[in-house]
Motif scaffolding. Sequence first.
Motif, PDB file in Angstrom:
ATOM      1  N   MET B  48      88.422  22.208  41.467  1.00 53.79           N
ATOM      2  CA  MET B  48      89.587  22.475  40.624  1.00 53.79           C
ATOM      3  C   MET B  48      89.245  23.184  39.328  1.00 53.79           C
ATOM      4  O   MET B  48      90.062  23.893  38.753  1.00 53.79           O
ATOM      5  CB  MET B  48      90.165  21.132  40.187  1.00 53.79           C
ATOM      6  CG  MET B  48      91.259  20.629  40.952  1.00 53.79           C
ATOM      7  SD  MET B  48      92.199  19.607  39.858  1.00 53.79           S
ATOM      8  CE  MET B  48      92.638  20.696  38.585  1.00 53.79           C
ATOM      9  N   TRP B 299      93.967  17.453  44.697  1.00 53.21           N
ATOM     10  CA  TRP B 299      92.983  16.637  43.979  1.00 53.21           C
ATOM     11  C   TRP B 299      93.504  15.212  43.813  1.00 53.21           C
ATOM     12  O   TRP B 299      92.801  14.239  44.053  1.00 53.21           O
ATOM     13  CB  TRP B 299      92.703  17.259  42.608  1.00 53.21           C
ATOM     14  CG  TRP B 299      91.697  16.495  41.832  1.00 53.21           C
ATOM     15  CD1 TRP B 299      91.934  15.435  41.017  1.00 53.21           C
ATOM     16  CD2 TRP B 299      90.291  16.707  41.821  1.00 53.21           C
ATOM     17  NE1 TRP B 299      90.760  14.968  40.492  1.00 53.21           N
ATOM     18  CE2 TRP B 299      89.731  15.739  40.972  1.00 53.21           C
ATOM     19  CE3 TRP B 299      89.441  17.630  42.441  1.00 53.21           C
ATOM     20  CZ2 TRP B 299      88.363  15.660  40.726  1.00 53.21           C
ATOM     21  CZ3 TRP B 299      88.086  17.553  42.181  1.00 53.21           C
ATOM     22  CH2 TRP B 299      87.560  16.574  41.351  1.00 53.21           C
ATOM     23  N   SER B 300      94.766  15.107  43.390  1.00 51.06           N
ATOM     24  CA  SER B 300      95.317  13.781  43.121  1.00 51.06           C
ATOM     25  C   SER B 300      95.317  12.933  44.382  1.00 51.06           C
ATOM     26  O   SER B 300      94.980  11.742  44.349  1.00 51.06           O
ATOM     27  CB  SER B 300      96.721  13.916  42.555  1.00 51.06           C
ATOM     28  OG  SER B 300      97.530  14.679  43.434  1.00 51.06           O
ATOM     29  N   VAL B 303      91.738  11.768  45.219  1.00 47.17           N
ATOM     30  CA  VAL B 303      91.269  10.666  44.370  1.00 47.17           C
ATOM     31  C   VAL B 303      91.859   9.358  44.872  1.00 47.17           C
ATOM     32  O   VAL B 303      91.183   8.348  45.030  1.00 47.17           O
ATOM     33  CB  VAL B 303      91.661  10.913  42.897  1.00 47.17           C
ATOM     34  CG1 VAL B 303      91.428   9.676  42.061  1.00 47.17           C
ATOM     35  CG2 VAL B 303      90.878  12.079  42.334  1.00 47.17           C
TER      36      VAL B 303
ATOM     37  N   ILE C  66      91.565  10.195  37.494  1.00 49.58           N
ATOM     38  CA  ILE C  66      91.927  11.475  38.091  1.00 49.58           C
ATOM     39  C   ILE C  66      91.255  12.663  37.415  1.00 49.58           C
ATOM     40  O   ILE C  66      91.107  13.715  38.028  1.00 49.58           O
ATOM     41  CB  ILE C  66      93.461  11.663  38.093  1.00 49.58           C
ATOM     42  CG1 ILE C  66      93.876  12.583  39.235  1.00 49.58           C
ATOM     43  CG2 ILE C  66      93.950  12.164  36.745  1.00 49.58           C
ATOM     44  CD1 ILE C  66      95.297  12.479  39.615  1.00 49.58           C
ATOM     45  N   PRO C  68      89.368  15.620  36.678  1.00 46.10           N
ATOM     46  CA  PRO C  68      88.366  16.247  37.545  1.00 46.10           C
ATOM     47  C   PRO C  68      87.052  16.521  36.841  1.00 46.10           C
ATOM     48  O   PRO C  68      86.020  16.638  37.493  1.00 46.10           O
ATOM     49  CB  PRO C  68      89.035  17.544  37.997  1.00 46.10           C
ATOM     50  CG  PRO C  68      90.267  17.687  37.232  1.00 46.10           C
ATOM     51  CD  PRO C  68      90.521  16.458  36.426  1.00 46.10           C
ATOM     52  N   LEU C  92      96.566  17.112  35.142  1.00 45.70           N
ATOM     53  CA  LEU C  92      96.679  16.077  36.169  1.00 45.70           C
ATOM     54  C   LEU C  92      96.863  14.699  35.525  1.00 45.70           C
ATOM     55  O   LEU C  92      97.556  13.843  36.046  1.00 45.70           O
ATOM     56  CB  LEU C  92      95.435  16.068  37.050  1.00 45.70           C
ATOM     57  CG  LEU C  92      95.434  17.061  38.208  1.00 45.70           C
ATOM     58  CD1 LEU C  92      94.130  16.943  38.973  1.00 45.70           C
ATOM     59  CD2 LEU C  92      96.610  16.824  39.135  1.00 45.70           C
TER      60      LEU C  92
END
Lengths: 173, 418, 160, 551
Positions: B48, B299-300, B303, C66, C68, C92
Amino acid sequence: MEGTRVLYFDMERCVGCHACETACKIENNISIGPKWIEVVQHDVLKDDGTWTMKFMPMNCRHCAKAPCIPACPTGAIEQGADRVVLVNSRLCIGCAECLQACPFGAPQFGPGGLMEKCTLCAHRDPEAPTACEQFCPVGAIRSGRPQELSSQKRKQCLFIAAAGVTARSTGEA
Amino acid sequence: MRPEKKERMLILGAGAAGLSAADAIRSVNPDSPVTIVSGEKGLPYARMALPYYISGKIPVKGIFTGMRRDFSGRKIEYIPGDPAVGLDTHRQKVLLRSGLALEYGKLLVATGSVPEYPDMLAGLDAPGICNLWTLKDALQIKRRIEHGGAIAVWGAGFVAFMAAKALAMHGRKVYLICRANRILRRVLDEGAAGLMEHALSEKGVVCLKDTNVEHIGVLKGGKKHIVLDGGRELAVDVLIVALGTRPNTGFLHETPLAGKKGLEVDEYLGTRIPGIYAAGDLALVRDCVTGERIAHALWSAAVREGRGAGLNMAGDRHQCDLSLLMNVIDLGGYGAVSVGHPLLANNTEVYQFADKAGKAYRRLVFQDRRLIGAIIVGRCTDTGFFPALIRGVPELTQARKQKILRFPWNIAPALLGL
Amino acid sequence: MIVFNPDRCVGCYACQVACKVERGLPAGACGITVLSYESLDGGGERRVHYRALLCHHCADAPCVRICPVRAVTRDKNGIISVASEKCIGCRLCSLSCPHSIPSFNDRQQMTKCNLCIERIEAGLKPACVAGCPVAALEIEAPREISVRKRRGLLRKRCCL
Amino acid sequence: MQTVEIWTRHTECIIIWGCNYSAAGIHHLRYILEAKERGVPVVVVDSYVTAVASKADIHLQPLPGTDTALALGMINYLVSSKLHDRDFIERHTHGFEELREAVKEWTLKRTASVTGVPADKIARVAELYATRHSMIECGYGHQRYTNGHQAQRAVSCLAAITGNVGKPGAHCNFMEVGAAYTGFLNSARVQSPANADIKKTRLISISHFGPALRAAGNPPIRAVISWRGALITQQPDVKGMLEAIRKLDLFVCLEQFMTDDARWADIVLPACTMFEQWGIHPSYRHQYLQVQVPVIGPLYESMPDIDFWCELGRRMGYKKYFPKGKTGLDWLKELLPRDFDIKQAMHPKGPVRMPERFCLPVPHMSGRFSTPTGKIELFSVMYEERGKKFPGEWSPLPVYYPPVESRAGDPKRARKYPLHLTSQHPPYRTHSQFYTIPYIYEIDGPPWVGMSRADAEARGIKDGDRVRVYNDRGEAHCTARVREHILKGVVELDSGYYVSTGANANMLMSPRAAGPRDVGAGIMQEYDFQLDGHTIPYNDCLVEIGKAEEV
């Protein structure tokens, strides 16, 4: 909710021995710090000018309309059909919003910072007493159906936590 | 039942899912051996963050997500640069490219996804034509654009947008070759896409819509010559191909787990073979709005699933397969957020709001007394409330819904019970 | 954690000002946000309510989980803070935070409440708490909140 | 001692005198509360607002050590109001006229001024008590003074003149466990086996352990084994005790925890916990007992206490009396009456009542008393006789004089140390036991001293401050708890904090003895525990409190 067993606390009986606290800790294997049930004490001035003390065990009241549930931003607190309010530690993020919403100060936070609280000994048999009830030496914590209580007792026991075991016990019946 | 102490937890992939899983395992089980295998060399990094690296916002060291001492300090074995090439489910072994065979007690497949390549075109292997997928790609792009130049980005999805934005912010001329009639068509509607395109153009990005690449050649001096289907021609230094991704499941082709779309998992993220879990881009989880099984390359989601899979591997029973689409993009303070399914069209109530200045826009989509999707452009302070609301926390009562629709620009008061 | 008492707040925004001054934050970014909302009470009167949005410094914070690039971290005191220079501005965290707390400064770096750690180390209260003229904010550990509420209830009961 | 069931069913008024059931004997409280819910008025006489006092209908709060005066005042009030039971007095008591004369000085006014209890309250309680079928439950609170024996006599006389003795539910219960229990568990059976070569033992006062060790000459005491006790923590005059221990050749301690004794011991032997060995449990104030059954075997190198003593006996050459392989259960069987079915006392269901021939449900019902006159001696012939033989305070009629170390008893000392320290039984521990348990520590917190707001403010002390409680004998460091309910001039410091915590109340206590007989250096000849008393006046202590200096 006729027939629902409730847990009630009798301020006229509690002598602040903290046996419920220790019983609860041992039963639920709670670490030092959080207190799912806690005996609080308060000095009171009597009419004749002398002082006395009042004691009261405080745990989660498992409110019918529990304010912690809408306060939880992750939906980690749930209330089952038996009205017992439980927290899912895997969803809890430890923001303590529930504690701010709870007027009873019931949510506790363990060493990991996640919320934990009284489960009304949900792991025990539905008709078995909770650990605090079982080990209260003076009978200040008792459970029973509300109609079994005399009106006098009902007046004394302002705090009644609904241990709605009806759903659990009569669910199969 | 907690697993045996000596049982190896093997994690394939060192992306968001793999590392979250390792964290989760360690949080409940400080002793069991954990091994992470990465297909790429070096330390794990956040894919990311690559666009932010090429834009110059952060140095290269800022993209790394795990340091050696993080692993050794927590007794996690890390094997980089050695992708898995085979899986023997009977003997519970994973074969790596180097020939190393790793036994496992519990296995997490979190190898993510790989970029799609257009299969038709010649000339794609020329230098200066690449994806923006790996650190290697990013280093190459960074080197080539160091002294200015023009860049074309083929594709208009999330990665393409981030690449275009990153390079434009860096002061480069950027062409965004968009096959559809709008950018980010999977997550934004016309209104939102229009606003973002406008914002992009202000940063110097030229959006070429309804356009595809016909031919690629290399000019003298290394510039790429791109012929578009409308007949237009571009000469650029770098062409970034970003046409989407597919699950990276190639090494599973001989196992019962093989599947083109991804790995099917149950609600505990277990695959059909006991002891093998999947998380991240390749896990076919349930969409929390539609309920269909789909791989969300987010990405979320990675995770969340990685953590859930890790907890389950460590012996917990944690239901965690509901996944929510959410994308957030930002153009120097002007952001767009898309959560859930704002473009779904059957039996939906759609509410759109635009402010007078034409800078902010909101689209809220309801279905059966639920909020199922939202697009927010500009004014992004309350966006955090949307994912939870779509998941049903708190419950969307009629009163709440009315409040939200009455005051659509900040939904926080409606949700906080004010 | 910082506790907000909605019964006391009068919506003066002094906390926001104090926070910004203390930390030199630009417009748009703040460690505390006061929201206002109107409603009709039982008698048909319009009432204004206030609510402060504050970082809870969650024990298992989604923003930490979260991020990154691991720019958001939790220190040994449980304070969640962001290393601005590491932040890429992907937002995010703001999407993952159920209270939508993270805000962004003019360089698109996340900023949020850090509990005024320097002030606390110097024995002071956080700027917002110190700046609140009506004591609607207080810094209190969860254990203290619980004890305060439990004692308060008994006291109330005894005064009946 | 009447059994609890009887008094909850028949009693019409309960006076709890100097006893905090919530800290010592919480299992009785259920019965008291049930009686209270039945409408029985409950009166508590205690200088403290204890948890039990907080449940009382009337709480009399006399100044420390003035209980005798309170009881004498009540007697005088009842006699002058003709509320005494003339018939009972006639038939069952001796020396009423002498008592009537002696208490005449105790008018309500004087009683109120000495005790600090309002006169109307005293009168109300006296009337309540005399006109009902009443019970007095005595604790140790009023007895742990140098005038404690007279306080207990005065209270007993109060019961006697109202006829509240020897009737179901009407009695004056003392903290007795000894009589019934020792009769039942007959240790005499093994104490002197026939033809055993046992040297004559001396009775050493544990409260005078320091002086006694110095005084013991022939033969001198060289070694001490501390076992199931806390010699250093629980006895007054810690400094004198430690000095004496230092002079010993050998100090052995049987322990599981790092107690004060273990800390000072030359040798610590690993003792078994109660879960690993046989035992027997009686209790104060009721007639039940239970045999403790080991649930696991001894862990590591620990051994049951009885095994240790037997082994010691064998090594000393008494193999015959301490046969190998004789278990705790075997010993118990030997000590218990042969016809007692030990199995019922081992049942997991819980304790069983002792047979009635050892403890009557209602003692003294027959109206016969084991005194020289065969009656309740308001004027004690036995005291008079004893007084002729031994030095001490042997007033045959109950008299009040202030405790030796109190504001009234020693005004000069009180100018320097104006606060009266009373060290009560800690509610969450059993003396010094359980201090090491984290759950308990969490409830009780670090050592604390309770004081009134007035006293605290006069010394600039706030709740939670670190303070130093001191007098010329020593000092204790603890956290101040400033509470509204504590009497002005009174300081509460729980007993049982380890000396090593620096908060031990016994550091401040004097080694004097309470009770009629003066035993001098602490070696007691011809000791009669029914008469001689000899306890420790834990509540006879004046101190001053100051803020502790910041370290």
